[in-house]
Design an enzyme around this catalytic site. Sequence first.
Site, PDB file in Angstrom:
ATOM      1  CG  HIS A   7      -2.173  -0.818   0.997  1.00 37.47           C
ATOM      2  ND1 HIS A   7      -2.732  -1.586   1.973  1.00 37.47           N
ATOM      3  CD2 HIS A   7      -2.950  -0.988  -0.088  1.00 37.47           C
ATOM      4  CE1 HIS A   7      -3.804  -2.185   1.499  1.00 37.47           C
ATOM      5  NE2 HIS A   7      -3.952  -1.850   0.247  1.00 37.47           N
ATOM      6  CG  ASP A  39     -10.717  -8.078 -14.535  1.00 35.96           C
ATOM      7  OD1 ASP A  39      -9.798  -8.575 -13.858  1.00 35.96           O
ATOM      8  OD2 ASP A  39     -11.672  -7.468 -14.020  1.00 35.96           O
ATOM      9  CB  CYS A  88     -11.894   2.007 -20.104  1.00 33.95           C
ATOM     10  SG  CYS A  88     -12.706   0.498 -19.536  1.00 33.95           S
TER      11      CYS A  88
END
Length: 538
Positions: free
Chosen positions: A188, A453, A500
């Site tokens: 993170h 994906d 996108c």
Amino acid sequence: MLKCFGKSVLEGIAAGKIHIFRKKGADAEKKEINNPDAEIGRFDEARVRADRQLAALYEKTEKEIGKEEAMIFEVHRMMLADEDYQDTVRRMILREKVNAEYAVLEAGKAYAQEFASMEDDYMKARGADVLDVSRRVAGILSGTGSQESSFDEPVILLAEDLSPSETMQLDKSKIAAFVLRGGSANSHTAILARAMNVPALVQTQTELKDEYEGRNGAVDGFKGMFILEPDEETEKELQDKINAAVLEGERLRQLKGLENVTSDGRKINICANIGSAEDVESVLSSDAEGIGLFRSEFIYLGREDYPSEEEQFEIYRNVLSNMKGKPVIIRTLDIGADKQAGYFKLGEEENPALGYRAIRICLTRTEIFKTQLRAILRAAAYGNAGIMFPMIASLWEIRKAKEITEEVKKELAAEGRAFGQAPLGIMIETPAAAIISDRLAEEVAFFSIGTNDLTQYTLAVDRQNQTLEKFYDAHHEAVLRLIGMTVENAHKAGIWAGICGELAADTSLTKTFVDMGVDELSVSPSMVLKVRKAVREI
């Protein structure tokens, strides 16, 4: 001069004085106590204070960087609220009659080891998060914590590692670069560094010697290199790179107001991706032609209950109004997989990437779906909106989604509420959708290809798993063929097709996409002018 190499989190050049960041309160002396109940009370009070601090950090990060990056602190709050974690601390205090500081840190180390033993690299990186949470609570209990750091000028910060909360508490304007001995490109902290646009290196094995404090240093994020006391030749090389970057920035700014058109007249739309209403300012300043992807799921994250229709309506309306007629494509709820919200109660899954997510949730929990659709359609009366459904794999899914959308329109009309007629489109992010794109094109007004994906599912490679990085090839011929097939089938049906996903910003493929006939590329606002430059050079 000393050179050390590591993994680059963000490319870029930085120079400045070196400052060594050392943690305090990372250890606690083990003490025997006489009143375990009182010690548990101390723990609970510290836990509440820690939660308040994390909530404040969430708001600060959301305001300064963005909602997606702020989710780090919501993850920390969930870890802090975990009953198993709390019970582990309380049991240790009761059974071993030890002080709360010691019990908290020992519990944190135990959970961190559990994460470290997992195969998934993303989950391994969460070990640092649970340690950060534990150190925060222990610091409150002991009255100590990480050092306060203030600098008069931007510094190169050397550290063993940095927790997300430590990163956010630093003055961003005074950080030239991060150089970490440990860390992970998937941590993170690395995500925050990228969002802050700060060059950062991890896993450098740089020694944290006190004698380095205040000396000159430099970071070459292109080579993944940290340099102590760079010599004249190295300084000149770095300055040349900086000058080139500044010149390139000036050249890109000159493209504002120009068309996204090739030298032989082929026009292509270049839009921007956003995750929150606050991102609209950067979209407008980037000179994007619209918003090609509004990730609405971030409205659902970082909270304890579902957003209401009115709350969503206000968000969508503000975005549409501020875009002043430019198109805004809102992707419906894409919760699941790596984007979890506890109140959805999705349960554990063997393979969440292939599990209960996105349109699958919407079609089985229709009240959640209808609430969002009502908000979007009502907001569509204030601007140029489109609705896009994610994770479509079958014809029946899009037909059912359209059916529910029509039901919502009838309900709004019956209530006398104003709403707009937003065109409906779908994400092409499964091989199944790409293969039957000729059939799907008959049902919708547009396609937008989610290459992240699509690559993951085509190659059967978990994109979160760093050990599989060399197998995740977004340029794979199979992926490019599926994109080409999708665009061709869209045009045969008379609809447009865009991209996108991350590949939209890959300028090495811009000509390939233009040759395929892609109508729109939607990228992060910072990439709009770079992609415009690539288009105009074709």
